[in-house]
Write a protein that holds these residues in place. Structure first.
Motif, PDB file in Angstrom:
ATOM      1  N   GLU A  37       0.827  -1.202   0.000  1.00 34.89           N
ATOM      2  CA  GLU A  37       0.000   0.000   0.000  1.00 34.89           C
ATOM      3  C   GLU A  37       0.868   1.261   0.000  1.00 34.89           C
ATOM      4  OE1 GLU A  37      -3.720   0.177   0.042  1.00 34.89           O
ATOM      5  OE2 GLU A  37      -3.021  -1.670  -0.903  1.00 34.89           O
ATOM      6  N   TYR A  38       1.907   1.272   0.797  1.00 37.16           N
ATOM      7  CA  TYR A  38       2.812   2.424   0.858  1.00 37.16           C
ATOM      8  C   TYR A  38       3.424   2.669  -0.517  1.00 37.16           C
ATOM      9  CZ  TYR A  38       6.722   5.399   2.154  1.00 37.16           C
ATOM     10  OH  TYR A  38       7.611   6.433   2.239  1.00 37.16           O
ATOM     11  N   THR A  39       3.907   1.608  -1.144  1.00 34.95           N
ATOM     12  CA  THR A  39       4.527   1.723  -2.465  1.00 34.95           C
ATOM     13  C   THR A  39       3.521   2.229  -3.497  1.00 34.95           C
ATOM     14  OG1 THR A  39       6.062  -0.062  -1.911  1.00 34.95           O
ATOM     15  CG2 THR A  39       5.770   0.441  -4.252  1.00 34.95           C
ATOM     16  N   LYS A  40       2.319   1.691  -3.466  1.00 37.94           N
ATOM     17  CA  LYS A  40       1.279   2.093  -4.415  1.00 37.94           C
ATOM     18  C   LYS A  40       0.954   3.575  -4.278  1.00 37.94           C
ATOM     19  CE  LYS A  40      -2.972   0.760  -3.537  1.00 37.94           C
ATOM     20  NZ  LYS A  40      -4.163  -0.103  -3.429  1.00 37.94           N
ATOM     21  N   TYR A  41       0.714   4.029  -3.060  1.00 31.08           N
ATOM     22  CA  TYR A  41       0.328   5.422  -2.863  1.00 31.08           C
ATOM     23  C   TYR A  41       1.505   6.381  -3.014  1.00 31.08           C
ATOM     24  CZ  TYR A  41      -4.319   3.881  -1.845  1.00 31.08           C
ATOM     25  OH  TYR A  41      -5.572   3.329  -1.965  1.00 31.08           O
ATOM     26  N   ALA A  42       2.711   5.943  -2.701  1.00 27.05           N
ATOM     27  CA  ALA A  42       3.887   6.786  -2.930  1.00 27.05           C
ATOM     28  C   ALA A  42       4.043   7.075  -4.415  1.00 27.05           C
ATOM     29  CB  ALA A  42       5.139   6.112  -2.381  1.00 27.05           C
ATOM     30  N   LYS A  43       3.797   6.076  -5.268  1.00 28.71           N
ATOM     31  CA  LYS A  43       3.884   6.277  -6.716  1.00 28.71           C
ATOM     32  C   LYS A  43       2.809   7.254  -7.183  1.00 28.71           C
ATOM     33  CE  LYS A  43       3.887   3.791 -11.151  1.00 28.71           C
ATOM     34  NZ  LYS A  43       3.684   5.009 -11.847  1.00 28.71           N
ATOM     35  N   ILE A  44       1.600   7.103  -6.703  1.00 29.40           N
ATOM     36  CA  ILE A  44       0.510   8.009  -7.085  1.00 29.40           C
ATOM     37  C   ILE A  44       0.861   9.442  -6.681  1.00 29.40           C
ATOM     38  CG2 ILE A  44      -1.888   8.664  -6.594  1.00 29.40           C
ATOM     39  CD1 ILE A  44      -2.441   5.594  -6.357  1.00 29.40           C
ATOM     40  N   ILE A  45       1.334   9.610  -5.473  1.00 29.17           N
ATOM     41  CA  ILE A  45       1.679  10.940  -4.975  1.00 29.17           C
ATOM     42  C   ILE A  45       2.793  11.551  -5.820  1.00 29.17           C
ATOM     43  CG2 ILE A  45       2.754  12.142  -3.021  1.00 29.17           C
ATOM     44  CD1 ILE A  45       1.120  10.143  -1.229  1.00 29.17           C
ATOM     45  N   LYS A  46       3.802  10.761  -6.126  1.00 27.06           N
ATOM     46  CA  LYS A  46       4.912  11.269  -6.925  1.00 27.06           C
ATOM     47  C   LYS A  46       4.455  11.577  -8.348  1.00 27.06           C
ATOM     48  CE  LYS A  46       9.541  10.297  -8.503  1.00 27.06           C
ATOM     49  NZ  LYS A  46      10.569   9.325  -8.703  1.00 27.06           N
ATOM     50  N   ASP A  47       3.738  10.649  -8.979  1.00 27.19           N
ATOM     51  CA  ASP A  47       3.295  10.835 -10.367  1.00 27.19           C
ATOM     52  C   ASP A  47       2.375  12.045 -10.526  1.00 27.19           C
ATOM     53  OD1 ASP A  47       4.747   8.594 -11.005  1.00 27.19           O
ATOM     54  OD2 ASP A  47       3.012   7.294 -11.305  1.00 27.19           O
ATOM     55  N   GLN A  48       1.563  12.315  -9.522  1.00 28.44           N
ATOM     56  CA  GLN A  48       0.621  13.429  -9.593  1.00 28.44           C
ATOM     57  C   GLN A  48       1.196  14.704  -8.975  1.00 28.44           C
ATOM     58  OE1 GLN A  48      -2.322  13.276 -11.256  1.00 28.44           O
ATOM     59  NE2 GLN A  48      -1.600  11.242 -11.830  1.00 28.44           N
ATOM     60  N   ASN A  49       2.439  14.634  -8.517  1.00 27.78           N
ATOM     61  CA  ASN A  49       3.121  15.782  -7.906  1.00 27.78           C
ATOM     62  C   ASN A  49       2.269  16.394  -6.785  1.00 27.78           C
ATOM     63  OD1 ASN A  49       5.315  17.497  -7.589  1.00 27.78           O
ATOM     64  ND2 ASN A  49       4.392  19.075  -8.865  1.00 27.78           N
ATOM     65  N   ILE A  50       1.754  15.527  -5.936  1.00 29.02           N
ATOM     66  CA  ILE A  50       0.912  15.976  -4.815  1.00 29.02           C
ATOM     67  C   ILE A  50       1.824  16.499  -3.711  1.00 29.02           C
ATOM     68  CG2 ILE A  50      -0.722  15.232  -3.039  1.00 29.02           C
ATOM     69  CD1 ILE A  50      -1.701  13.140  -5.122  1.00 29.02           C
ATOM     70  N   GLN A  51       1.516  17.687  -3.231  1.00 28.96           N
ATOM     71  CA  GLN A  51       2.308  18.347  -2.194  1.00 28.96           C
ATOM     72  C   GLN A  51       1.415  18.652  -0.994  1.00 28.96           C
ATOM     73  OE1 GLN A  51       5.676  18.968  -2.517  1.00 28.96           O
ATOM     74  NE2 GLN A  51       5.497  17.855  -4.460  1.00 28.96           N
ATOM     75  N   PRO A  52       1.982  18.608   0.223  1.00 27.50           N
ATOM     76  CA  PRO A  52       1.190  19.011   1.393  1.00 27.50           C
ATOM     77  C   PRO A  52       0.943  20.514   1.381  1.00 27.50           C
ATOM     78  CG  PRO A  52       3.444  18.555   2.037  1.00 27.50           C
ATOM     79  CD  PRO A  52       3.323  18.209   0.561  1.00 27.50           C
TER      80      PRO A  52
END
Length: 53
Positions: A37-52
């Motif tokens: 799950e961590y790996t899956k969501y880390a990729k989504i966050i990186k690919d979509q350039n999601i920032q806090p």
């Protein structure tokens, strides 16, 4: 949340309300799940350039 004499009906109902599915697994299986799950969501966050904020 009180325990039920049926062996967990209250817990199952609580999980259902939260859209969670209780499963039995070993600590090693749970660790693998968390890692996937961590790996899956880390990729989504990186690919979509999601920032806090």
């Amino acid at each position: 949340m009180p325990a039920s004499p049926e062996g967990g009906a209250d817990i199952r109902e609580h999980f259902a309300r939260e859209w969670a599915e209780p499963v039995g697994s070993s600590p090693a299986e749970f660790a693998k799940f968390v890692t996937r799950e961590y790996t899956k969501y880390a990729k989504i966050i990186k690919d979509q350039n999601i920032q806090p904020n």
